[in-house]
Design a protein around this motif. Structure first.
Motif, PDB file in Angstrom:
ATOM      1  N   ILE A 189       0.677  -1.174   0.138  1.00  0.00           N
ATOM      2  CA  ILE A 189       0.086   0.219  -0.033  1.00  0.00           C
ATOM      3  C   ILE A 189       0.748   1.037  -0.027  1.00  0.00           C
ATOM      4  CG2 ILE A 189      -0.192   0.032   2.627  1.00  0.00           C
ATOM      5  CD1 ILE A 189      -3.092   0.789  -0.174  1.00  0.00           C
ATOM      6  N   ILE A 190       2.041   1.153   0.816  1.00  0.00           N
ATOM      7  CA  ILE A 190       2.981   2.402   0.807  1.00  0.00           C
ATOM      8  C   ILE A 190       3.605   2.529  -0.631  1.00  0.00           C
ATOM      9  CG2 ILE A 190       4.986   3.055   1.706  1.00  0.00           C
ATOM     10  CD1 ILE A 190       4.175   1.855   4.261  1.00  0.00           C
ATOM     11  N   LEU A 191       3.916   1.283  -1.305  1.00  0.00           N
ATOM     12  CA  LEU A 191       4.493   1.279  -2.597  1.00  0.00           C
ATOM     13  C   LEU A 191       3.695   1.947  -3.630  1.00  0.00           C
ATOM     14  CD1 LEU A 191       7.200   0.223  -4.274  1.00  0.00           C
ATOM     15  CD2 LEU A 191       5.860  -1.818  -4.655  1.00  0.00           C
ATOM     16  N   MET A 192       2.553   1.656  -3.502  1.00  0.00           N
ATOM     17  CA  MET A 192       1.572   2.372  -4.549  1.00  0.00           C
ATOM     18  C   MET A 192       1.392   3.814  -4.441  1.00  0.00           C
ATOM     19  SD  MET A 192      -1.738   0.025  -4.840  1.00  0.00           S
ATOM     20  CE  MET A 192      -2.223  -0.037  -3.145  1.00  0.00           C
ATOM     21  N   VAL A 193       1.348   4.380  -3.076  1.00  0.00           N
ATOM     22  CA  VAL A 193       1.577   5.759  -3.031  1.00  0.00           C
ATOM     23  C   VAL A 193       2.823   6.357  -3.315  1.00  0.00           C
ATOM     24  CG1 VAL A 193       1.477   7.660  -1.305  1.00  0.00           C
ATOM     25  CG2 VAL A 193      -0.212   5.548  -1.011  1.00  0.00           C
ATOM     26  N   ALA A 194       3.766   5.734  -3.034  1.00  0.00           N
ATOM     27  CA  ALA A 194       5.166   6.418  -3.475  1.00  0.00           C
ATOM     28  C   ALA A 194       5.280   6.187  -4.802  1.00  0.00           C
ATOM     29  CB  ALA A 194       6.437   5.311  -2.685  1.00  0.00           C
ATOM     30  N   LEU A 195       4.639   5.556  -5.816  1.00  0.00           N
ATOM     31  CA  LEU A 195       4.984   5.228  -7.133  1.00  0.00           C
ATOM     32  C   LEU A 195       4.178   6.019  -7.899  1.00  0.00           C
ATOM     33  CD1 LEU A 195       6.117   1.485  -7.426  1.00  0.00           C
ATOM     34  CD2 LEU A 195       7.463   3.537  -7.787  1.00  0.00           C
ATOM     35  N   MET A 196       3.206   6.891  -7.384  1.00  0.00           N
ATOM     36  CA  MET A 196       2.264   7.433  -7.954  1.00  0.00           C
ATOM     37  C   MET A 196       2.588   8.546  -9.009  1.00  0.00           C
ATOM     38  SD  MET A 196      -0.962   8.527  -5.230  1.00  0.00           S
ATOM     39  CE  MET A 196      -2.199   7.306  -4.684  1.00  0.00           C
ATOM     40  N   THR A 197       3.565   9.294  -8.667  1.00  0.00           N
ATOM     41  CA  THR A 197       4.242  10.213  -9.899  1.00  0.00           C
ATOM     42  C   THR A 197       4.615   9.172 -11.025  1.00  0.00           C
ATOM     43  OG1 THR A 197       4.776  11.611  -8.062  1.00  0.00           O
ATOM     44  CG2 THR A 197       5.855  11.756 -10.568  1.00  0.00           C
ATOM     45  N   PHE A 198       5.515   8.126 -10.484  1.00  0.00           N
ATOM     46  CA  PHE A 198       6.126   7.158 -11.762  1.00  0.00           C
ATOM     47  C   PHE A 198       4.934   6.737 -12.349  1.00  0.00           C
ATOM     48  CE2 PHE A 198       7.796   3.257 -13.152  1.00  0.00           C
ATOM     49  CZ  PHE A 198       8.711   3.537 -13.917  1.00  0.00           C
ATOM     50  N   THR A 199       3.850   6.397 -11.847  1.00  0.00           N
ATOM     51  CA  THR A 199       2.603   5.483 -12.394  1.00  0.00           C
ATOM     52  C   THR A 199       2.011   6.354 -13.321  1.00  0.00           C
ATOM     53  OG1 THR A 199       2.446   4.097 -10.548  1.00  0.00           O
ATOM     54  CG2 THR A 199       0.491   4.389 -12.219  1.00  0.00           C
ATOM     55  N   ARG A 200       1.924   7.730 -12.969  1.00  0.00           N
ATOM     56  CA  ARG A 200       1.183   8.895 -13.835  1.00  0.00           C
ATOM     57  C   ARG A 200       1.832   9.060 -14.858  1.00  0.00           C
ATOM     58  NH1 ARG A 200       0.671  12.364 -10.372  1.00  0.00           N
ATOM     59  NH2 ARG A 200      -1.652  11.845  -9.783  1.00  0.00           N
ATOM     60  N   TRP A 201       3.190   9.096 -14.795  1.00  0.00           N
ATOM     61  CA  TRP A 201       4.360   9.340 -16.126  1.00  0.00           C
ATOM     62  C   TRP A 201       4.290   8.015 -16.925  1.00  0.00           C
ATOM     63  CZ3 TRP A 201       9.121   6.960 -17.272  1.00  0.00           C
ATOM     64  CH2 TRP A 201       9.949   7.524 -18.485  1.00  0.00           C
ATOM     65  N   ILE A 202       4.083   6.962 -16.431  1.00  0.00           N
ATOM     66  CA  ILE A 202       4.175   5.865 -17.447  1.00  0.00           C
ATOM     67  C   ILE A 202       2.663   5.594 -18.101  1.00  0.00           C
ATOM     68  CG2 ILE A 202       3.983   3.378 -17.508  1.00  0.00           C
ATOM     69  CD1 ILE A 202       6.647   4.294 -17.174  1.00  0.00           C
ATOM     70  N   THR A 203       1.400   5.656 -17.365  1.00  0.00           N
ATOM     71  CA  THR A 203       0.187   5.327 -17.799  1.00  0.00           C
ATOM     72  C   THR A 203      -0.684   6.517 -18.053  1.00  0.00           C
ATOM     73  OG1 THR A 203      -0.644   5.136 -15.423  1.00  0.00           O
ATOM     74  CG2 THR A 203       0.454   3.101 -16.528  1.00  0.00           C
ATOM     75  N   GLY A 204      -0.212   7.660 -17.446  1.00  0.00           N
ATOM     76  CA  GLY A 204      -0.881   8.987 -17.371  1.00  0.00           C
ATOM     77  C   GLY A 204      -1.985   9.077 -16.598  1.00  0.00           C
ATOM     78  N   THR A 205      -2.308   7.882 -15.751  1.00  0.00           N
ATOM     79  CA  THR A 205      -3.188   8.127 -14.677  1.00  0.00           C
ATOM     80  C   THR A 205      -2.721   7.272 -13.522  1.00  0.00           C
ATOM     81  OG1 THR A 205      -5.540   7.368 -14.089  1.00  0.00           O
ATOM     82  CG2 THR A 205      -4.306   6.171 -15.386  1.00  0.00           C
ATOM     83  N   THR A 206      -3.506   7.226 -12.238  1.00  0.00           N
ATOM     84  CA  THR A 206      -3.207   6.728 -11.051  1.00  0.00           C
ATOM     85  C   THR A 206      -4.153   5.761 -10.753  1.00  0.00           C
ATOM     86  OG1 THR A 206      -3.827   8.427  -9.731  1.00  0.00           O
ATOM     87  CG2 THR A 206      -1.558   8.240 -10.249  1.00  0.00           C
ATOM     88  N   ILE A 207      -5.475   5.816 -11.446  1.00  0.00           N
ATOM     89  CA  ILE A 207      -6.561   5.038 -11.317  1.00  0.00           C
ATOM     90  C   ILE A 207      -6.654   4.033 -12.333  1.00  0.00           C
ATOM     91  CG2 ILE A 207      -8.867   5.033 -10.755  1.00  0.00           C
ATOM     92  CD1 ILE A 207      -8.698   7.729  -9.702  1.00  0.00           C
ATOM     93  N   GLY A 208      -7.299   2.796 -11.972  1.00  0.00           N
ATOM     94  CA  GLY A 208      -7.616   1.835 -13.142  1.00  0.00           C
ATOM     95  C   GLY A 208      -6.559   0.558 -13.290  1.00  0.00           C
ATOM     96  N   ARG A 209      -6.933  -0.196 -13.912  1.00  0.00           N
ATOM     97  CA  ARG A 209      -6.177  -1.603 -13.949  1.00  0.00           C
ATOM     98  C   ARG A 209      -4.798  -1.509 -14.719  1.00  0.00           C
ATOM     99  NH1 ARG A 209      -9.335  -5.201 -18.533  1.00  0.00           N
ATOM    100  NH2 ARG A 209      -8.744  -3.770 -20.320  1.00  0.00           N
ATOM    101  N   GLU A 210      -4.696  -0.328 -15.637  1.00  0.00           N
ATOM    102  CA  GLU A 210      -3.451  -0.045 -16.392  1.00  0.00           C
ATOM    103  C   GLU A 210      -2.482   0.372 -15.130  1.00  0.00           C
ATOM    104  OE1 GLU A 210      -6.223   0.493 -18.032  1.00  0.00           O
ATOM    105  OE2 GLU A 210      -5.956  -1.166 -19.617  1.00  0.00           O
ATOM    106  N   ALA A 211      -3.022   1.413 -14.402  1.00  0.00           N
ATOM    107  CA  ALA A 211      -2.050   2.116 -13.340  1.00  0.00           C
ATOM    108  C   ALA A 211      -1.963   1.180 -12.256  1.00  0.00           C
ATOM    109  CB  ALA A 211      -2.741   3.393 -12.774  1.00  0.00           C
TER     110      ALA A 211
END
Length: 235
Positions: free
Chosen positions: A70-92
């Motif tokens: 759960i902490i990893l998900m929060v810590a990677l939010m910026t990286f996730t948004r950079w990769i997928t364009g969002t932080t919500i959904g199955r791709e994210a």
């Protein structure tokens, strides 16, 4: 809530879970397999012995494994948004799932590869095989039953992680369990999702155990001598 209302929700949630777990497993294997082998090769007495590199890689893997998901998900939010364009959904959700699974799988690979008979490694070296040949012809094939078991363990862990990811809008069965089973007090929906997860995990565990046992029996029946002949012919 009637079954006709629950069925489409559960079907979509199942596909979302399988989608997230499937892609994150593929990325974890692609990233974790060479990382685990590198941990073995760079260790003391390894073919690419480099104690400093081994300690650095090992420490990075340990730190990554120690982070709660759960902490990893929060810590990677910026990286996730950079990769997928969002932080919500199955791709994210695939991004933190894969990042969390790579070091987990790497340690399992390291353990599996260390179990390989060192005599086969020495035999291939005596035939003139280089490090790449040893990895390709000995370490990976000989540890394949354990690698399959490690992959199965990783898939089961990722299913649990994907359910946790559902709590932050990633979709899948975890999202259904939280939104309907917990927030809307649909207890029936909660237990159905639990049952589906239990069935999926049982099927995956059975298939992985069966494949690992089959490969192990085949390797045990072949014996070391035929293996060495095949390795000599391949080299």
């Amino acid at each position: 809530m009637t079954w006709s209302e629950m069925q489409p929700l559960l079907e979509q949630a199942c596909w979302d879970t399988l989608y997230m777990v499937g892609w994150s497993t593929l990325i974890a294997v692609v990233g974790g397999l060479p990382l685990g082998i590198l941990l073995v090769l760079t260790d003391r007495g390894g073919l690419l012995q480099n104690v400093v590199a081994n300690k650095v890689i090992g420490q990075i893997v340990n730190i990554a494994r120690s982070l709660p998901f759960i902490i990893l998900m929060v810590a990677l939010m910026t990286f996730t948004r950079w990769i997928t364009g969002t932080t919500i959904g199955r791709e994210a959700a695939i991004v933190p799932l894969a990042v969390g699974a790579i070091p987990f799988f790497a340690r399992l690979v390291e353990t599996a590869v260390r179990e390989v008979d060192h005599g086969l490694v020495e035999a291939v070296q005596a035939m003139g095989g280089n490090t790449w040949t040893v990895v390709r012809k000995v370490l990976v094939p000989e540890s394949m039953p354990s690698l399959i078991s490690s992959t199965t363990t990783t898939v089961v862990a990722l299913i649990g992680y994907s359910a946790m990811a559902g709590t932050v809008g990633a979709g899948g069965l975890g999202d259904i369990a939280i939104r309907y089973g917990y927030q809307r007090f649909e207890t029936q929906m909660m237990w159905i999702t639990v049952a589906i997860l239990a069935v999926v995990i049982s099927v995956i565990q059975f298939a992985g155990d069966y494949a690992a046992r089959s490969l192990h029996r085949r390797g045990a029946h072949s014996g070391p001598a035929p293996k060495l002949r095949l390795l000599k012919a391949a080299s």
